[in-house]
Design a protein around this motif. Structure first.
Motif: not given
Length: 328
Positions: A157, A160, A191
């Motif tokens: 995450a 990202e 996520k």
């Protein structure tokens, strides 16, 4: 997920068979009951499993005492068992709702055998002990979550979010860059939700764990994700790129580069303060378009400030935990 469910089914089945095997080797009567108790003992979390086992132990002791009194008074009859069931189920509804089945089945063996001798009480107690112990053991193994797996999910995450910051920096630094769809936030939030559910499960499975560090960390990232979406919309509002946009884009790129778990973002906040002060000293915009664009840039910087403060506040509130991690 499917592999995890399959593994769970295999482990539960193995534990059930092992309980039956042990009870049979000890030459206990109704040995298959130990396997059923094993299955009924397994709960969603370690805490639930231990709490359920303790309550079932108390209910079992109570059921044996109650059955002994009633069978002694009324004999080993269906009426005596019916009175026992009524009183015991009432107590279960009040205090031990998950204990109805196990104790009732074990006491039914006394009725079938028309005896509550020491040998039969030993038999039922051993069935209960074997089933409960194996249930607890398999649950501890089944629900054991490795900390590095949670960190891996969080890192996915985090990466990202770094990519989103990097994309926004490119878009803000190049007037001809292609805009990107905000579907990236859907992926990011999915996520983060997966990581949050895993962290909650991991916390519940840690019997003596009281720290909410991982849960708080993911919650902080979720709040930052909301801030990023707002920043994304602000970037999309800019119709022309003034000279100052390059400074903001460079700063976004710096955040993306330094965006990691342990950064207290103190230096980033200091750098932001310098940029804000520098922008105040810039010459006045020469057109309406430039004025609007610079106003949006200033607003983006303030949004980035809120974004970074979320991390800074998190770090300050969890300094003890972070210091322990550094010492390991």
């Amino acid at each position: 997920m499917e592999k995890e469910k399959l593994a769970k089914a295999v482990k539960i089945a193995a534990a059930c068979m092992m309980a039956i095997l042990i009870a049979n080797l000890l030459q206990l009567k109704y040995y298959t009951t130990a396997g059923i108790i094993t299955i009924l003992t397994i709960q969603d979390t370690k805490k639930q499993t231990l709490q359920t086992a303790i309550r079932r132990a108390l209910s079992y002791l109570s059921s044996v005492l109650m059955a002994f009194v009633l069978f002694s008074l009324f004999g080993y009859s269906l009426w005596a068992y019916g009175i026992y069931i009524f009183i015991f189920l009432f107590l279960c509804v009040m205090f031990w709702p998950e204990s109805m089945t196990v104790a009732s089945v074990l006491v039914s063996h006394f009725l079938i055998e028309q005896s509550m001798s020491v040998a039969w009480i030993y038999n039922e107690t051993m069935l209960f002990f074997i089933g409960t112990t194996l249930g607890i053991t398999v649950n501890m193994l089944l629900l054991k979550q490795m900390n590095h797996e949670l960190i891996r999910l969080v890192d996915i995450a985090d990466n990202e979010m770094k990519k989103i910051l990097g994309h926004m920096a490119v878009q803000l630094g190049d007037e001809d860059s292609d805009a990107y769809a905000n579907t990236c936030f859907v992926s990011l939030n999915e996520k983060l939700e997966v990581a949050r559910n895993f962290a909650a499960r991991n916390f519940n499975n840690s019997v003596f764990e009281t720290s909410t560090f991982e849960l708080d960390y993911i919650e902080m990232r979720q709040k930052q994700s909301m801030e990023l979406e707002d920043i994304y919309r602000s970037v999309g509002m800019i119709k022309m790129l003034p000279r100052q946009a390059a400074f903001v884009a460079e700063y976004m790129g710096r955040i993306a580069k330094e965006y990691h778990r342990d950064n207290d973002v103190h230096e980033l906040l200091e750098g932001l303060e310098r940029i804000l002060e520098g922008m105040k000293k810039e010459e006045m915009p020469k057109s309406r378009e430039e004025f609007e664009a610079r106003a949006v840039l200033f607003y983006i910087l303030k949004q980035l400030e809120e974004f970074l403060k979320l991390k800074n506040e998190f770090v300050r509130s969890h300094l003890e935990h972070l210091n322990k991690d550094k010492k390991k």
